[in-house]
Design an enzyme around this catalytic site. Structure first.
Site, mmCIF file in Angstrom:
data_model
loop_
_atom_site.group_PDB
_atom_site.id
_atom_site.type_symbol
_atom_site.label_atom_id
_atom_site.label_comp_id
_atom_site.label_asym_id
_atom_site.label_seq_id
_atom_site.Cartn_x
_atom_site.Cartn_y
_atom_site.Cartn_z
ATOM 1 N N ILE A 1 50.313 37.871 39.590
ATOM 2 C CA ILE A 1 49.983 38.221 38.178
ATOM 3 C C ILE A 1 50.244 37.159 37.158
ATOM 4 O O ILE A 1 51.472 36.588 36.869
ATOM 5 C CB ILE A 1 51.005 39.392 37.738
ATOM 6 N N LYS A 2 49.311 37.031 36.119
ATOM 7 C CA LYS A 2 49.635 36.071 35.182
ATOM 8 C C LYS A 2 49.771 36.933 33.868
ATOM 9 O O LYS A 2 49.003 37.663 33.511
ATOM 10 C CB LYS A 2 48.213 35.428 34.971
ATOM 11 N N LEU A 3 51.034 36.490 33.314
ATOM 12 C CA LEU A 3 51.658 37.166 32.011
ATOM 13 C C LEU A 3 51.470 35.971 31.193
ATOM 14 O O LEU A 3 51.724 34.981 31.305
ATOM 15 C CB LEU A 3 52.861 37.716 32.170
ATOM 16 N N THR B 1 41.781 33.518 37.880
ATOM 17 C CA THR B 1 41.111 34.148 36.865
ATOM 18 C C THR B 1 41.706 34.343 35.645
ATOM 19 O O THR B 1 42.801 34.140 35.513
ATOM 20 C CB THR B 1 40.385 35.454 37.505
#
Ligand code: E4P
Length: 218
Positions: free
Chosen positions: A82-84, A27
């Site tokens: 987690i997308k950073l 997402t």
């Protein structure tokens, strides 16, 4: 190779996951905003139905706020990834998060040098934005192949997740090159499923089969 669906829309997930070929969902803030829901709501919805990885991107701008957000996502779904973003704040947050039991990687990658930093920081994944690189006049497939070579040569464990794919051609070329994962929008995923010649040939087989049975019945 992992195959993810790039959507925040649970209905699209239900429709596309019927083939069971999809391992999880990616997402991003734009996809969540399109659904008019909070990130937390979308994450909770997917947590209830997906067994595999759920990637959630931070929307915060500073490293400390990104870490807080990562903790919140982790509380909603303990195996959320987690997308950073590939920014100074994102890399700083990544360096801190690797001390915690939270899986995190780098997204919105446009260069092999950003991928090197992600590899050095033990990111769980790097997501090169293939379509956006091409839009920017870069040779995305070449850059992703360079990333694969660099990770291979230096034995980085970071997985390469090809993202922002606009068509099946780039996606299959990168699959052949050995990316660990690809994420497809529901429309590109649909294009994996359908080909007009397959439809025509299957229709022909049905017709021949029915004609043969009609003749046998006479
Ligand atoms: C990946 O995780 C991203 O959500 C996505 O692929 C971005 O693609 P876009 O360029 O279509 O926004």
């Amino acid at each position: 190779m992992k195959l993810y669906l790039d959507t925040a829309d649970i209905t699209a997930w239900h429709k596309c996951s019927l083939t069971s070929a999809i391992d999880g969902v990616t997402t991003n803030p734009a996809l969540v905003a399109e659904c008019n829901k909070s990130y937390e709501t979308v994450l909770s919805e997917f947590s209830g139905v997906i067994d595999g990885p759920i990637f959630a991107q931070v929307t915060a701008r500073t490293a400390s706020a990104m870490i807080e957000q990562a903790n919140r996502y982790h509380q909603i779904h303990s195996s959320a990834i987690i997308k950073l973003p590939a920014t100074e704040a994102g890399f700083t947050a990544l360096a801190e998060l690797r001390e915690k039991p939270i899986s995190a990687g780098i997204t919105v990658c446009f260069t092999a040098s950003q991928a090197i930093l992600a590899g050095k920081l033990d990111a769980s994944f790097i997501a090169p934005y293939v379509g956006r690189m091409n839009d920017n006049g870069q040779d995305a497939v070449h850059i992703v192949k360079q990333i694969l070579d660099i990770y291979d040569a230096h034995e980085f464990d970071t997985e390469v997740l090809a993202a922002s794919l606009r068509n099946a051609t780039d996606a299959t070329e990168l699959s052949a090159a050995g990316v660990d994962a690809i994420t497809l929008s529901p429309s590109v995923y649909e294009s994996y499923l359908h080909h007009p010649q397959t439809t025509a040939s299957v229709t022909e087989f049905h017709q021949i089969w029915e004609d043969a049975h009609d003749n046998a019945d006479q």
